[in-house]
Design an enzyme around this catalytic site. Structure first.
Site, PDB file in Angstrom:
ATOM      1  N   ASP A  20      -5.883 -17.940   3.221  1.00 12.65           N
ATOM      2  CA  ASP A  20      -5.897 -16.502   2.962  1.00 12.65           C
ATOM      3  C   ASP A  20      -5.131 -16.246   1.664  1.00 12.65           C
ATOM      4  OD1 ASP A  20      -6.371 -13.831   3.449  1.00 12.65           O
ATOM      5  OD2 ASP A  20      -4.835 -13.623   4.987  1.00 12.65           O
TER       6      ASP A  20
ATOM      7  N   GLU B 130      -6.867 -15.246  -3.762  1.00 10.69           N
ATOM      8  CA  GLU B 130      -7.629 -14.707  -4.904  1.00 10.69           C
ATOM      9  C   GLU B 130      -7.062 -15.119  -6.273  1.00 10.69           C
ATOM     10  OE1 GLU B 130      -8.775 -13.151  -1.383  1.00 10.69           O
ATOM     11  OE2 GLU B 130      -6.764 -12.930  -2.158  1.00 10.69           O
TER      12      GLU B 130
ATOM     13  N   ASP C 148     -10.803  -8.029   4.301  1.00 16.27           N
ATOM     14  CA  ASP C 148     -10.132  -6.994   5.104  1.00 16.27           C
ATOM     15  C   ASP C 148     -10.973  -5.729   5.190  1.00 16.27           C
ATOM     16  OD1 ASP C 148      -8.093  -8.785   5.392  1.00 16.27           O
ATOM     17  OD2 ASP C 148      -6.800  -7.877   3.879  1.00 16.27           O
TER      18      ASP C 148
END
Length: 799
Positions: A405, A408, A483
């Site tokens: 997670d 990015e 999300d």
């Protein structure tokens, strides 16, 4: 932000005339009287690569996206010259490169235009960073449609849209919001029933404009790097997508349990809570194969540690969960807490493995543990070190999968939500700034994680999931759409995102069922689970700050609906596994938007909701509250309503009545759909028969069933079973031919064949030309046959 309005680009520069060409093997170099060179490479008869340089020479040719193991080769290559252009001809396309300005037109062999440059390649010097902003514009015809580009939260057909590719942590993103978590700079164009693909392999921030700014112009551009793109000719979307997927690579088969139902929340802790959730699934008889531990399982959010207060003996807990069929998945983020007492941090510091700023200090940013440094996953030595860190989690404790997670990469409390652009990266020996490496950071983290999990899971198969990705990431990991929010609009978005990901090469994808942010109503959760069980990756996940989102957080009706649909997924596991096998063998997407399924039918070109699950099941979710039916489009052909067995002719929009515990599902006539008995987890039961639901069709239809040991690598040594069923229905008889491949022997010995839509009463049955005894009264009551699995031909003869 850079826009593509030509008037704003005072500094645009263009190639000048061609002065010489050079042919070397599969490539042709076109030199202009400036410093611009075009290198055109014929990779296949239907795939051309275009590389441009403006400096008189090419930089090192390196890509994280391209699968190095894929094979190239063409059948025919001919270069000719006319007064106006050079022509490169293959057995599939003609490519003309115009002498005056290096513009390109591509035709099929009948000289129909497939794609042609408008301004073509042009560029603007980047005075701030050096290098060029590189641009390409193509002419677009009226009626042309565009699909692909990964997880875009917008309508399926991108005509009229402008999109941005820059991997970004977009908590609670909205419809049409740009950019999102993933970067897949690949699209499919469809014009005059001919499909082609463009893959712009450039890792800088990129943009695509599909006739948004100018009605008949499609353009793409990047803030740096090369103009480097691949053209793929169909003419079928199928050929474009499979060629692109082959180019960027395919995963290995996941363990079958990874295709089961997964349960996740931020966060399940302490151990008693995890055990309680697991026990409740078994008590309610809702199948579940995996349970996730979010960041709270760690000691102060330090990766590769355990909070001993919450989890005093993780190895024992993981073992006890495994004994009840649950695989434990844990989260691992890229941010490593700055803490001299923390062994992972100390080792990375000693070995100089963290990303640095331009002037030398380590990149520092705040994430869950507080101030962190971040490994440079673009360095192969760092990737190898990272892979080794998984030994304790996987080998010693017994964790079965890892969830990446925040990659990015996400950074808190800074305006751009990520690294500063001056951060330096190794980029596998091609040093660069974060401007170039940003979009592949998450991919390289997932790659390193995959190699670690694989190494320590062996001889079992690894399971990894990532939030951020670039083209080719599917070689290493599954993904989810990030999300999302518990709203009806997000249910619509999830449906489109997963279809889009599937035709963008990244098939093993799903959404957070029920929505991550906010609280779904029972009705919304039920409708989402009804969609989610038809996604390749199937997981409920929620932020937890609004209460619980397990099935039992809702009323009995929702619990029953959840059980019913999760049961259906577990029944369909052999069908889903076969879909996955076709994806890794042939690059065929597991979900097919209707336009992919039938591009000849223009009615499919703007459909968003309906999709084909595998090859033979049509699914249409209910996307609005208080709906007990909906209008939907049935594609051409014959389809059986799954709930009523009514046969419907497609090629039209119809109203379909449903109940709260149903969504519209149709099965293609002629299909043979394999099913297992319902299990509470993969491998719970041994069974002696494979269920085959056979839907009669007049004429021929082919179906496949792929099986193996459900884990491990024996399938790569030929120990698999591939059944192909050819059905041929006539007015008074039905022939089922079975061909078997592979060395794997399945545990069951019989097929239970459920027959639907048979237009005649059975008089007799022959297996391999021998009549068998047949109780017609029993069949009329039960509608199924049980036959030994070794037959070659089953002949059902009518009265």
């Amino acid at each position: 932000m850079i826009t593509n309005t030509e008037l704003e680009f005072k500094g645009n520069q263009y190639p000048s005339k061609i002065v010489s060409i050079k042919h070397e093997g599969d490539s042709v170099y076109f030199h202009t009287d400036g410093s611009v060179i075009l290198k055109l490479t014929v990779l296949r008869d239907s795939m051309l690569r275009f590389r441009y340089t403006t400096k008189g020479y090419f930089s090192n040719d390196f890509s994280y996206a391209i699968d190095k193991s894929q094979l190239h080769g063409y059948n025919f290559l001919e270069i000719t010259e006319t007064e106006l252009y050079y022509q490169v001809k293959t057995s599939k396309v003609l490519c003309r490169i115009f002498k005056l300005d290096l513009r390109i037109s591509i035709f099929d062999l009948n000289e129909n235009v497939i794609l042609e440059d408008e301004l073509g390649f042009h560029w603007e010097e980047s005075y701030e960073y050096g290098g060029n902003i590189v641009k390409m514009s193509k002419s677009s015809k009226d009626g042309e449609c565009f699909y692909g580009l990964g997880d875009k939260a917008t309508q399926m057909n991108l005509k009229g849209k402008r999109v941005e590719n820059f991997a970004t942590d977009q908590y609670a993103f909205g419809k049409d919001q740009e950019p999102l978590y993933k970067v897949v700079p690949f699209y499919v164009g469809l014009q005059n029933k001919q499909a082609y693909g463009i893959f712009f392999d450039n890792t800088f921030r990129t943009y695509f404009d599909f006739c948004h700014e100018r009605r008949n112009v499609t353009s793409f551009w990047a803030e740096g790097g090369e103009m480097n793109y691949y053209f793929i000719y169909g003419p079928n979307m199928h050929d474009v997508v499979t060629t692109y997927t082959d180019l960027t690579g395919k995963p290995e088969l996941p363990p079958l349990w990874a295709l089961g139902y997964h349960q996740c929340k931020w966060s399940y802790y302490p151990e008693s809570n995890v055990k309680e959730v697991a026990a409740k699934f078994r008590e309610l008889q809702i199948p579940c194969d995996a349970i996730y531990l979010d960041i709270d399982y760690m000691e102060g959010f330090r990766c590769f540690t355990w909070n001993k207060e919450y989890f005093p003996d993780p190895k024992r807990m993981v073992s006890e969960l495994a004994a009840d069929g649950f695989k434990t998945i844990v989260i691992i983020d890229p941010g490593i807490k700055i803490d001299k007492e923390y062994s992972v941090y100390k080792e990375a510091l000693e070995k100089d493995f963290f990303c640095k700023r331009a002037d030398g200090p380590y990149m520092k940013g705040k994430v869950w543990p507080g101030e962190c440094n971040f490994p440079d996953y673009t360095n192969p030595v760092v990737r190898e070190w990272w892979a080794g860190l998984f030994q304790e989690l996987i080998s010693d404790i017994g964790v079965k999968g890892v969830w990446n997670d925040m990659n990015e990469p996400a950074v808190m409390e800074v305006p751009n939500k990520t690294f500063p652009m001056d951060v330096r990266h190794d980029y596998d020996g091609n040093p660069c700034s974060h401007r170039k490496a940003h979009n592949i950071y998450g991919m390289q983290m997932a790659r390193a994680t995959y190699h670690g999990v694989k190494r320590f899971s062996y001889p079992k198969r690894p399971f990894v999931i990532t939030r951020s990705a670039y083209s080719g990431t599917q070689r290493y990991t599954s993904s989810w759409t990030g999300d999302n929010v518990a709203t009806w609009e997000h249910l619509w978005i999830a449906n489109i995102q997963v279809q889009r990901m599937c035709i963008s090469g990244m098939g093993f994808t799903g959404s957070d069922i029920g929505g991550f942010a906010e609280q779904p109503s029972g009705e919304l959760y039920a409708r989402w689970i009804q969609l989610g069980v038809f996604h390749p990756f199937c997981r409920t996940h929620s932020s937890g700050d609004h209460g619980n989102q397990e099935p039992w957080a809702f009323d009995e009706e929702v619990i029953d609906i959840t059980r019913k649909f999760v049961n259906l997924r577990y029944q369909l596991l052999p069908y889903l596994y076969t879909m996955f096998w076709q994806y890794i063998e042939e690059g065929i997407p597991m979900l097919k938007p209707l336009v992919y399924f039938d591009q000849e039918d223009t009615q499919t070109h703007y459909r968003n909701d309906e999709f084909i699950f595998g090859n033979q099941i049509l699914v249409c979710p209910i996307l609005e509250p208080n709906s007990l039916g909906r209008r939907m489009y049935i594609p051409r052909g014959q389809w059986y309503n799954y709930w009523t067995n009514e046969l419907i002719s497609g090629g039209k929009e119809i109203w379909v009545d449903t109940k709260f515990d149903q969504i519209p599902i149709f099965v293609k006539a002629g299909a043979v759909i394999p099913k297992y008995p319902v299990q509470q987890y993969v491998g719970e039961l041994e069974f002696d028969e494979l269920i085959l639901d056979l839907y009669y069709k007049e004429g021929k239809e082919k179906s496949f069933v792929y099986e193996d040991a459900q884990d491990g690598y024996d399938y790569k040594k030929g120990r698999f079973s591939l059944l192909s069923f050819q059905t041929n229905g006539k007015e008074k008889d039905l022939i089922i031919q079975l061909h078997q491949e592979g060395k794997y022997s399945t545990n069951y010995s019989k097929y239970k064949i459920n027959l639907f839509g048979l237009p005649f009463k059975i008089k007799e049955i022959e297996i391999d030309n021998e009549k068998i005894s047949f109780d017609s009264k029993a069949f009329e009551k039960l509608n199924y046959l049980i036959v030994d699995k070794g037959f070659s031909e089953l002949h059902i003869i009518g009265k």
